[in-house]
Design an enzyme around this catalytic site. Structure first.
Site, PDB file in Angstrom:
ATOM      1  N   ARG A 100       0.869  -1.178   0.000  1.00 37.86           N
ATOM      2  CA  ARG A 100       0.000   0.000   0.000  1.00 37.86           C
ATOM      3  C   ARG A 100       0.900   1.220   0.000  1.00 37.86           C
ATOM      4  O   ARG A 100       1.692   1.408   0.932  1.00 37.86           O
ATOM      5  CB  ARG A 100      -0.900   0.005   1.243  1.00 37.86           C
ATOM      6  CG  ARG A 100      -1.571   1.344   1.489  1.00 37.86           C
ATOM      7  CD  ARG A 100      -2.655   1.270   2.529  1.00 37.86           C
ATOM      8  NE  ARG A 100      -3.783   0.493   2.025  1.00 37.86           N
ATOM      9  CZ  ARG A 100      -4.935   0.348   2.682  1.00 37.86           C
ATOM     10  NH1 ARG A 100      -5.103   0.931   3.862  1.00 37.86           N
ATOM     11  NH2 ARG A 100      -5.898  -0.372   2.168  1.00 37.86           N
ATOM     12  N   HIS A 127      -7.616   0.675  -6.085  1.00 37.80           N
ATOM     13  CA  HIS A 127      -7.742  -0.216  -4.920  1.00 37.80           C
ATOM     14  C   HIS A 127      -8.352  -1.532  -5.416  1.00 37.80           C
ATOM     15  O   HIS A 127      -9.488  -1.879  -5.071  1.00 37.80           O
ATOM     16  CB  HIS A 127      -8.609   0.454  -3.860  1.00 37.80           C
ATOM     17  CG  HIS A 127      -8.528  -0.170  -2.501  1.00 37.80           C
ATOM     18  ND1 HIS A 127      -7.648  -1.193  -2.188  1.00 37.80           N
ATOM     19  CD2 HIS A 127      -9.232   0.093  -1.355  1.00 37.80           C
ATOM     20  CE1 HIS A 127      -7.810  -1.530  -0.923  1.00 37.80           C
ATOM     21  NE2 HIS A 127      -8.757  -0.769  -0.400  1.00 37.80           N
ATOM     22  N   GLN A 130     -10.020  -4.346  -3.136  1.00 36.15           N
ATOM     23  CA  GLN A 130     -11.327  -3.977  -2.588  1.00 36.15           C
ATOM     24  C   GLN A 130     -12.427  -4.219  -3.612  1.00 36.15           C
ATOM     25  O   GLN A 130     -13.519  -4.702  -3.271  1.00 36.15           O
ATOM     26  CB  GLN A 130     -11.321  -2.513  -2.158  1.00 36.15           C
ATOM     27  CG  GLN A 130     -12.648  -2.041  -1.593  1.00 36.15           C
ATOM     28  CD  GLN A 130     -12.986  -2.703  -0.266  1.00 36.15           C
ATOM     29  OE1 GLN A 130     -12.167  -2.672   0.645  1.00 36.15           O
ATOM     30  NE2 GLN A 130     -14.173  -3.267  -0.138  1.00 36.15           N
ATOM     31  N   ASP A 223     -17.661   6.363  -0.782  1.00 34.13           N
ATOM     32  CA  ASP A 223     -16.350   6.286  -0.124  1.00 34.13           C
ATOM     33  C   ASP A 223     -16.144   7.612   0.589  1.00 34.13           C
ATOM     34  O   ASP A 223     -16.849   8.594   0.325  1.00 34.13           O
ATOM     35  CB  ASP A 223     -15.265   6.039  -1.199  1.00 34.13           C
ATOM     36  CG  ASP A 223     -13.866   5.848  -0.611  1.00 34.13           C
ATOM     37  OD1 ASP A 223     -13.756   5.547   0.597  1.00 34.13           O
ATOM     38  OD2 ASP A 223     -12.887   6.009  -1.359  1.00 34.13           O
ATOM     39  N   CYS A 261     -16.269   0.731   1.231  1.00 37.13           N
ATOM     40  CA  CYS A 261     -15.007   0.020   1.498  1.00 37.13           C
ATOM     41  C   CYS A 261     -14.543   0.187   2.934  1.00 37.13           C
ATOM     42  O   CYS A 261     -13.717  -0.610   3.396  1.00 37.13           O
ATOM     43  CB  CYS A 261     -13.934   0.494   0.519  1.00 37.13           C
ATOM     44  SG  CYS A 261     -13.550   2.253   0.650  1.00 37.13           S
ATOM     45  N   ARG A 289     -12.713  -9.425   1.645  1.00 32.85           N
ATOM     46  CA  ARG A 289     -11.332  -9.046   1.319  1.00 32.85           C
ATOM     47  C   ARG A 289     -10.409 -10.260   1.463  1.00 32.85           C
ATOM     48  O   ARG A 289      -9.552 -10.519   0.628  1.00 32.85           O
ATOM     49  CB  ARG A 289     -10.843  -7.921   2.260  1.00 32.85           C
ATOM     50  CG  ARG A 289     -11.496  -6.569   2.038  1.00 32.85           C
ATOM     51  CD  ARG A 289     -11.074  -5.948   0.725  1.00 32.85           C
ATOM     52  NE  ARG A 289      -9.638  -5.778   0.646  1.00 32.85           N
ATOM     53  CZ  ARG A 289      -8.952  -4.747   1.180  1.00 32.85           C
ATOM     54  NH1 ARG A 289      -9.608  -3.779   1.790  1.00 32.85           N
ATOM     55  NH2 ARG A 289      -7.638  -4.665   1.072  1.00 32.85           N
TER      56      ARG A 289
HETATM   57  N1  NVA Z   1     -10.355   6.358  -0.963  1.00 36.05           N
HETATM   58  C1  NVA Z   1      -9.976   5.833   0.326  1.00 36.05           C
HETATM   59  C2  NVA Z   1     -10.113   4.350   0.367  1.00 36.05           C
HETATM   60  C3  NVA Z   1      -9.860   3.743   1.710  1.00 36.05           C
HETATM   61  C4  NVA Z   1      -9.928   2.231   1.731  1.00 36.05           C
HETATM   62  C5  NVA Z   1      -8.562   6.249   0.664  1.00 36.05           C
HETATM   63  O1  NVA Z   1      -7.701   6.140  -0.210  1.00 36.05           O
HETATM   64  O2  NVA Z   1      -8.329   6.673   1.791  1.00 36.05           O
END
Ligand code: NVA
Length: 311
Positions: A100, A127, A130, A223, A261, A289
């Site tokens: 990540r 992502h 997810q 989100d 998510c 997940r």
């Molecule tokens: N768009 C959010 C997703 C978190 C799983 C972020 O990048 O923080």
């Protein structure tokens, strides 16, 4: 070497195969043990995490492997040592790298110099793990993916919006992004999704109109309005009309499900009555997940070893 850096790294057939493996592993979590030994998987984070770290750790253990959690900030990837050197080192210690990080280009550089599969555990752009979890959840609840109308509301320029465009188009779904002007997805990603949808029988719509996005759809997602690494000041007010309330959900199909998510901010992008109500499937998504990520590891490890997945 096959990697999983963005949703469209998988063909429609490969995505369907991974979802089928995930469903099988959900039924029988210890059915496949390709990481027995245990073989190590490096799991690294440059940004906060809860679901991703815990689901990869649990899933790698269930596959017989060992999750080697590496704190990316402690390692100083790209600062203390180059991304390429980290890739070379971890490729000697592990059979896959899960990362990540911020820029997608960092992940691409890791993959370029890694001799083991590299998996996107969220970047600023995508992502994809997810989205696989969401697809498994939709399939479980609605019994199909192809032809399902799916609406995502809110920040259309973030990683989730981009991954929904690519992942849902790959699955042959009708994906609609409802977002305010100035927060629409990257045109290059919209174009890629459009090409995929033309092949799979899906479609792609990007609109400022909430009604156009939501009316009659069978799944609604949102989100956070402030993604990790962004400053909250001043950016939230433009999204307020796109917040998922019971009123907004009333324009969707009466049986529509709600996806998020997580982490979620109740009273902002989603009302508490929606995320905590009967249409919400967010806890299934969080569980899924683990199942889909196990399937991705099984798939990429088999590809790296040049063998068929036996299941
Ligand atoms: N768009 C959010 C997703 C978190 C799983 C972020 O990048 O923080």
């Amino acid at each position: 070497m096959r990697h999983f850096l963005a949703d469209d790294d998988l063909s429609p057939d490969e995505q369907a195969q991974i979802l089928a493996i995930a469903a099988k592993l959900k039924e029988d979590p210890y059915a496949l043990k390709p990481l027995a030994g245990p073989r190590c998987v490096a799991v690294m984070f440059d940004k906060p995490t809860l679901r991703t770290q815990s689901s990869f750790a649990a899933g790698i253990a269930e596959l017989g492997g060992y999750p080697m959690i590496v704190d990316g900030r402690l390692a100083g990837i790209g600062e203390r040592e180059s991304v390429a050197d980290v890739a070379r080192v971890l490729g000697r210690q592990s059979v896959a790298i899960v990362w990540r990080t911020f820029a997608q280009s960092r992940l691409e550089e890791m993959a370029e110099f890694s001799r083991v599969p590299t998996i996107n555990a969220l970047t600023d752009s995508y992502h994809p793990c997810q989205i696989l979890a969401d697809l498994l959840t939709i399939q479980e609840r609605l019994g199909r993916l192809a032809g399902v109308s799916f609406a995502y509301l809110g920040d259309g320029a973030n990683n989730m919006a981009h991954s929904y465009l690519l992942g849902c188009a790959t699955a042959g779904m009708h994906v609609r992004i409802g977002a305010p002007a100035g927060f629409h997805p990257d045109p290059e990603v919209i174009a890629r999704a459009g090409v995929i949808a033309a092949r799979t029988g899906g479609s792609v719509t990007v609109t400022e109109s909430i009604a156009e996005a939501v009316t009659g759809c069978q799944a609604v997602a949102t989100d956070t309005w402030v993604s990790m690494g962004q400053q909250s000041s001043g950016r939230e007010s433009v999204f307020v009309p796109y917040g998922v309330t019971t009123e907004l959900m009333s324009h969707a199909d009466p049986e529509a499900i709600f996806l998020h998510c997580l982490p979620a901010y109740r009273g902002k992008e989603v009302a508490a009555e929606v995320i905590d109500g009967p249409q919400s499937v967010v806890w299934d998504e969080a569980e899924n997940r683990r199942h889909v990520q196990k399937a991705v590891l099984v798939f990429l490890d088999a590809a790296a070893r040049g063998v068929e997945v036996e299941w």
